[in-house]
Design a protein around this motif. Structure first.
Motif, PDB file in Angstrom:
ATOM      1  N   LEU A  62       0.832  -1.203   0.000  1.00  0.00           N
ATOM      2  CA  LEU A  62       0.000   0.000   0.000  1.00  0.00           C
ATOM      3  C   LEU A  62       0.865   1.250   0.000  1.00  0.00           C
ATOM      4  N   GLN A  63       1.945   1.222   0.772  1.00  0.00           N
ATOM      5  CA  GLN A  63       2.835   2.368   0.840  1.00  0.00           C
ATOM      6  C   GLN A  63       3.522   2.626  -0.499  1.00  0.00           C
ATOM      7  N   GLU A  64       3.829   1.535  -1.220  1.00  0.00           N
ATOM      8  CA  GLU A  64       4.514   1.677  -2.503  1.00  0.00           C
ATOM      9  C   GLU A  64       3.593   2.135  -3.627  1.00  0.00           C
ATOM     10  N   THR A  65       2.295   1.843  -3.483  1.00  0.00           N
ATOM     11  CA  THR A  65       1.384   2.092  -4.603  1.00  0.00           C
ATOM     12  C   THR A  65       0.357   3.189  -4.343  1.00  0.00           C
ATOM     13  N   THR A  66       0.246   3.631  -3.114  1.00  0.00           N
ATOM     14  CA  THR A  66      -0.805   4.587  -2.768  1.00  0.00           C
ATOM     15  C   THR A  66      -0.212   5.854  -2.191  1.00  0.00           C
ATOM     16  N   ALA A  67      -0.420   6.963  -2.878  1.00  0.00           N
ATOM     17  CA  ALA A  67       0.051   8.253  -2.381  1.00  0.00           C
ATOM     18  C   ALA A  67      -0.730   8.624  -1.129  1.00  0.00           C
ATOM     19  N   GLY A  68      -0.018   9.125  -0.134  1.00  0.00           N
ATOM     20  CA  GLY A  68      -0.691   9.590   1.072  1.00  0.00           C
ATOM     21  C   GLY A  68      -0.626   8.625   2.235  1.00  0.00           C
ATOM     22  N   PHE A  69      -0.277   7.349   1.973  1.00  0.00           N
ATOM     23  CA  PHE A  69      -0.151   6.410   3.090  1.00  0.00           C
ATOM     24  C   PHE A  69       1.308   6.052   3.285  1.00  0.00           C
ATOM     25  N   ASN A  70       1.775   6.185   4.523  1.00  0.00           N
ATOM     26  CA  ASN A  70       3.127   5.750   4.850  1.00  0.00           C
ATOM     27  C   ASN A  70       3.177   5.344   6.320  1.00  0.00           C
ATOM     28  N   PHE A  71       4.132   4.532   6.638  1.00  0.00           N
ATOM     29  CA  PHE A  71       4.297   4.076   8.020  1.00  0.00           C
ATOM     30  C   PHE A  71       5.749   3.712   8.251  1.00  0.00           C
ATOM     31  N   ASN A  72       6.132   3.656   9.521  1.00  0.00           N
ATOM     32  CA  ASN A  72       7.434   3.090   9.849  1.00  0.00           C
ATOM     33  C   ASN A  72       7.326   2.282  11.127  1.00  0.00           C
ATOM     34  N   TYR A  73       8.306   1.431  11.328  1.00  0.00           N
ATOM     35  CA  TYR A  73       8.271   0.514  12.457  1.00  0.00           C
ATOM     36  C   TYR A  73       9.683   0.236  12.933  1.00  0.00           C
ATOM     37  N   THR A  74       9.781  -0.317  14.120  1.00  0.00           N
ATOM     38  CA  THR A  74      11.063  -0.786  14.620  1.00  0.00           C
ATOM     39  C   THR A  74      10.996  -2.305  14.729  1.00  0.00           C
ATOM     40  N   GLU A  75      12.172  -2.929  14.697  1.00  0.00           N
ATOM     41  CA  GLU A  75      12.255  -4.382  14.788  1.00  0.00           C
ATOM     42  C   GLU A  75      12.770  -4.736  16.175  1.00  0.00           C
ATOM     43  N   ASP A  76      11.883  -5.193  17.058  1.00  0.00           N
ATOM     44  CA  ASP A  76      12.302  -5.608  18.380  1.00  0.00           C
ATOM     45  C   ASP A  76      12.855  -7.024  18.311  1.00  0.00           C
ATOM     46  N   TYR A 119      10.091  -9.425  19.864  1.00  0.00           N
ATOM     47  CA  TYR A 119       8.687  -9.387  19.459  1.00  0.00           C
ATOM     48  C   TYR A 119       8.457  -9.053  17.984  1.00  0.00           C
ATOM     49  N   GLY A 120       9.496  -8.767  17.250  1.00  0.00           N
ATOM     50  CA  GLY A 120       9.331  -8.483  15.837  1.00  0.00           C
ATOM     51  C   GLY A 120       8.902  -7.058  15.552  1.00  0.00           C
ATOM     52  N   PRO A 121       8.301  -6.801  14.385  1.00  0.00           N
ATOM     53  CA  PRO A 121       7.945  -5.437  13.978  1.00  0.00           C
ATOM     54  C   PRO A 121       6.946  -4.775  14.930  1.00  0.00           C
ATOM     55  N   PHE A 122       7.241  -3.550  15.302  1.00  0.00           N
ATOM     56  CA  PHE A 122       6.366  -2.756  16.166  1.00  0.00           C
ATOM     57  C   PHE A 122       6.065  -1.441  15.467  1.00  0.00           C
ATOM     58  N   LEU A 123       4.788  -1.167  15.247  1.00  0.00           N
ATOM     59  CA  LEU A 123       4.357   0.016  14.512  1.00  0.00           C
ATOM     60  C   LEU A 123       4.661   1.282  15.309  1.00  0.00           C
ATOM     61  N   VAL A 124       5.429   2.185  14.714  1.00  0.00           N
ATOM     62  CA  VAL A 124       5.829   3.418  15.382  1.00  0.00           C
ATOM     63  C   VAL A 124       4.987   4.607  14.928  1.00  0.00           C
ATOM     64  N   GLY A 145       3.072   9.969   9.292  1.00  0.00           N
ATOM     65  CA  GLY A 145       3.841  10.994   9.985  1.00  0.00           C
ATOM     66  C   GLY A 145       3.491  11.209  11.434  1.00  0.00           C
ATOM     67  N   VAL A 146       2.498  10.495  11.950  1.00  0.00           N
ATOM     68  CA  VAL A 146       2.085  10.643  13.349  1.00  0.00           C
ATOM     69  C   VAL A 146       2.614   9.463  14.148  1.00  0.00           C
ATOM     70  N   ALA A 147       3.413   9.755  15.171  1.00  0.00           N
ATOM     71  CA  ALA A 147       4.047   8.701  15.958  1.00  0.00           C
ATOM     72  C   ALA A 147       3.507   8.677  17.385  1.00  0.00           C
ATOM     73  N   GLY A 148       3.556   7.498  17.998  1.00  0.00           N
ATOM     74  CA  GLY A 148       3.219   7.386  19.410  1.00  0.00           C
ATOM     75  C   GLY A 148       4.206   8.165  20.254  1.00  0.00           C
ATOM     76  N   ASN A 149       3.769   8.542  21.458  1.00  0.00           N
ATOM     77  CA  ASN A 149       4.585   9.378  22.326  1.00  0.00           C
ATOM     78  C   ASN A 149       4.489   8.858  23.755  1.00  0.00           C
ATOM     79  N   ASN A 150       5.637   8.525  24.348  1.00  0.00           N
ATOM     80  CA  ASN A 150       5.626   7.985  25.705  1.00  0.00           C
ATOM     81  C   ASN A 150       5.109   8.986  26.725  1.00  0.00           C
ATOM     82  N   THR A 151       5.480  10.259  26.551  1.00  0.00           N
ATOM     83  CA  THR A 151       5.052  11.279  27.497  1.00  0.00           C
ATOM     84  C   THR A 151       3.536  11.441  27.483  1.00  0.00           C
ATOM     85  N   GLU A 152       2.951  11.365  26.278  1.00  0.00           N
ATOM     86  CA  GLU A 152       1.503  11.523  26.157  1.00  0.00           C
ATOM     87  C   GLU A 152       0.764  10.189  26.220  1.00  0.00           C
TER      88      GLU A 152
END
Length: 233
Positions: free
Chosen positions: A4-18, A21-26, A30-37
């Motif tokens: 979807l990210q490769e073929t659809t403009a406007g959608f993107n995501f990133n993740y870390t590899e733990d 536990y494997g891939p974790f959605l970050v 452009g909107v990321a989770g925040n520990n403080t909030e």
């Protein structure tokens, strides 16, 4: 999601590899989770069969969608006592509803009857509800055990070699994952690989070097249709 990210403009995501536990959605779009909030991206699924919304007990790296599933990525806030999280937004373990400081014991056996070699047995620990590849990485650091794998974009980690022995397409050899369960000793062939199988306490993991037959694998490589929705922005 990669497609979807490769073929659809406007959608993107990133993740870390733990490593446990494997891939974790970050972040998504452009909107990321925040520990403080106390914010994070929650995975929900409205199943195509009956429309029931569920919270899978695995993350984006291991959930296998069914045809016509509606995948919901919900930006939400951690609530104390919620069974969906137990830590902070940077800890992939929080999506497994487990205690990530706890370690379970498992046994790993390498079997290679093709070369007529003696079975090798190893003992190691695995993080609570962690994936098998995490325990294999831990074992690799302090024993004579070693392995290599490739990361398939559609199916995740695929085991290539163990202790220097690799599968061969010409000879139709490969490493098969079997599990002798700690509960009743029944040997099963999981429907997921080393990147997604979640061992239980006292499981006996068997890496079996064998030849491919028509019964070695089941399923289809067809592409089911799924819908993905973003919620909470």
């Amino acid at each position: 999601m990669r497609r979807l990210q490769e073929t659809t403009a406007g959608f993107n995501f990133n993740y870390t590899e733990d490593p446990n536990y494997g891939p974790f959605l970050v972040s998504v779009n452009g909107v990321a989770g925040n520990n403080t909030e106390n914010t994070f991206w929650e995975l929900l699924v409205q199943t195509g069969g009956n429309g029931t919304t569920i919270r899978p007990d695995v993350g984006i790296g291991c959930y296998i969608p069914e045809p016509n599933d509606r995948i919901i990525l919900k930006f939400t806030e951690f609530v104390s006592g919620s069974h969906s999280v137990s830590g902070n937004s940077s800890n992939p373990g929080n999506l497994t509803a487990g205690n990530t400081s706890r370690l379970d014991s498992i046994e790993l056996v390498v079997v290679n009857n093709i070369s007529n070699t003696t079975n090798k047995t190893y003992s190691t620990d695995i993080a609570f509800r962690g994936v098998l590849i995490g325990a294999m990485r831990r074992l690799q650091t302090n024993s004579g055990f070693n392995f290599t794998y490739t990361d398939d974009p559609n199916y995740g980690p695929f085991l290539v070699s163990v202790n220097g022995v690799a599968g061969n397409n010409t000879e139709k050899t490969f490493w098969e994952l079997l599990v002798q369960t700690g509960g009743n000793g029944t040997t099963i062939r999981p429907d997921v690989g080393i990147g997604c199988y979640i061992p239980k306490q006292n499981d006996r993991i068997i890496l079996n070097f064998t030849k491919f037959t028509t019964n070695s694998a089941s399923g289809s490589c067809t592409n089911p249709g799924v819908l993905l929705f973003l919620v909470g922005l």
